[in-house]
Structure formats: C-alpha cells, structure tokens
Design an enzyme around this catalytic site. Structure first.
Site, PDB file in Angstrom:
ATOM      1  N   ALA A  56       1.014  -2.016   0.173  1.00  0.00           N
ATOM      2  CA  ALA A  56       2.322  -2.439   0.679  1.00  0.00           C
ATOM      3  C   ALA A  56       3.392  -1.463   0.230  1.00  0.00           C
ATOM      4  CB  ALA A  56       2.649  -3.848   0.195  1.00  0.00           C
ATOM      5  N   ASP A  57       4.485  -1.431   0.990  1.00  0.00           N
ATOM      6  CA  ASP A  57       5.647  -0.647   0.591  1.00  0.00           C
ATOM      7  C   ASP A  57       6.907  -1.332   1.109  1.00  0.00           C
ATOM      8  OD1 ASP A  57       7.638   1.696   0.442  1.00  0.00           O
ATOM      9  OD2 ASP A  57       5.839   2.501  -0.487  1.00  0.00           O
ATOM     10  N   SER A  58       7.931  -1.383   0.263  1.00  0.00           N
ATOM     11  CA  SER A  58       9.191  -2.042   0.628  1.00  0.00           C
ATOM     12  C   SER A  58      10.338  -1.044   0.626  1.00  0.00           C
ATOM     13  CB  SER A  58       9.516  -3.167  -0.369  1.00  0.00           C
ATOM     14  OG  SER A  58       8.516  -4.154  -0.370  1.00  0.00           O
TER      15      SER A  58
END
Length: 200
Positions: free
Chosen positions: A71-73
């Site tokens: 994941a990446d935000s």
C-alpha cells in the site's frame, strides 16, 4: 501473507485481519514515480498510488503459495501534492497551510497472488480546524516532538495529529495508511473466487 511495508501503523491495522503474515520491506524510488504525474485530473491520484503499491509488491520476493499486500498513501489539497516533510520548517508550512481546509488522503493497495493482481484505492476527506493560538501551539509541540517525521502531509491521525482534525469523511484507517474495510472485502471476494474454482 507478506506485508510489503515497514510502517508500524500498517502492521497494527493488518493485525485486525490476521496474524498470519510476515514483513518484507520494498526498496523503490517513490519520488521518481510521483514525478511522472501532474495530478491535474482526480483520476491521476488513484493511478499514482496504485502504481506505487504495485511497484512495492513486485519488489518483494515470494514463494508460489504466498500473497503480497502492498500500500501507499498520498495527501492532496486539490491538485497540490503534500509529501513527507523535508525538515521541520517544511512540516510547519504544510500544517499551517492545511489549517481550516479539507484535504484528501488517497491510499492505493495492490494484492499479488501467483499470477493474479488486484488493485484498488480509497479516498478519505479530512478537514482541519482553523488556525488560531491553540492550533499554532499544537504545531509547535508536534514539530518539537518530531511527530511529523516521515509522514505524508506532515501529520499522523493516530497520534497527537488527531487534534488538528475537525471532521473526517470516509475510512479512518485509510488516513492511517491501510483501508482495512476495503481490504477485508477484497479478501472475501478472493476467497469466494478460490472456492468457486475449487467447486469446478
């Protein structure tokens, strides 16, 4: 399951779903990916975070029976990208800028399992309180305690950064870095697909 992340926040969130996983940290050039996007169109935000998640997932070495979750935000105000602060002054400018405004936290997730790739992204809107004496004092304390370090948008909602927040529209855990509700739904769909194949 392998969690492709060094984030203690993502580990804490994933613990709500399962304890049957291990950590492997990807090494990708996130800035190089982000620089290829202008974010003039809203769809670019989702595409960027999903590409980052995919590159992280592909960077992980797996065995045939392992599944990778990456994941990446990213944080945005309109088309303005708010990255991790370079230093304390950069963090101060970002937190001051966000005062009284509503920004977006967009998290992309990639799940790799054998030859299958599943992608999705989730957007949460976060409104900060207006700038006043209390807000300024909070910014000073936040930076002095170095809570801004390594955090997109220069804050973390799970710590004292929650005091900046007036309102959230969407998934709280998405702001922390992993949209656990959406991830659970995807996991259930994957399991149902596997069961359907086995029934055939």
């Amino acid at each position: 399951m392998i969690l492709a992340s060094n984030s203690p926040r993502r580990r804490m969130i994933l613990d709500k779903l399962t304890d049957n996983y291990r950590i492997q940290v990807p090494t990708i050039d996130e800035e190089a990916v982000i620089r290829t996007y202008t974010f003039k169109e809203d769809c670019e935000k989702g595409l960027c975070v999903m590409e980052l998640a995919l590159k992280k997932a592909l960077d992980i070495e797996t065995t045939e029976d392992e599944m990778v979750v990456a994941a990446d935000s990213l944080v945005f105000y309109g088309d303005k990208f708010m990255g991790k602060p370079k230093d304390a002054e950069d963090a101060r400018e970002t937190l001051t800028f966000l005062a009284g405004k509503t920004h977006e936290v967009v998290t992309g997730v990639c799940i790799l399992e054998k030859d299958n790739r599943h992608f999705f992204y989730v957007t949460t809107e976060v409104e900060f309180y207006p700038y006043d004496h209390f807000y300024k004092t909070l910014v000073d304390e936040y930076i002095e305690e170095e809570l801004h370090v390594g955090k997109a948008g220069s804050y973390g909602i799970q710590d004292k950064g929650s005091l900046f927040v007036k309102k959230i529209t969407g998934d709280y855990y998405n702001v922390m870095g992993l949209p656990v509700v959406a991830l659970r739904k995807i996991k259930e769909l994957m399991l149902k697909s596997i069961e359907a194949v086995e029934l055939k």
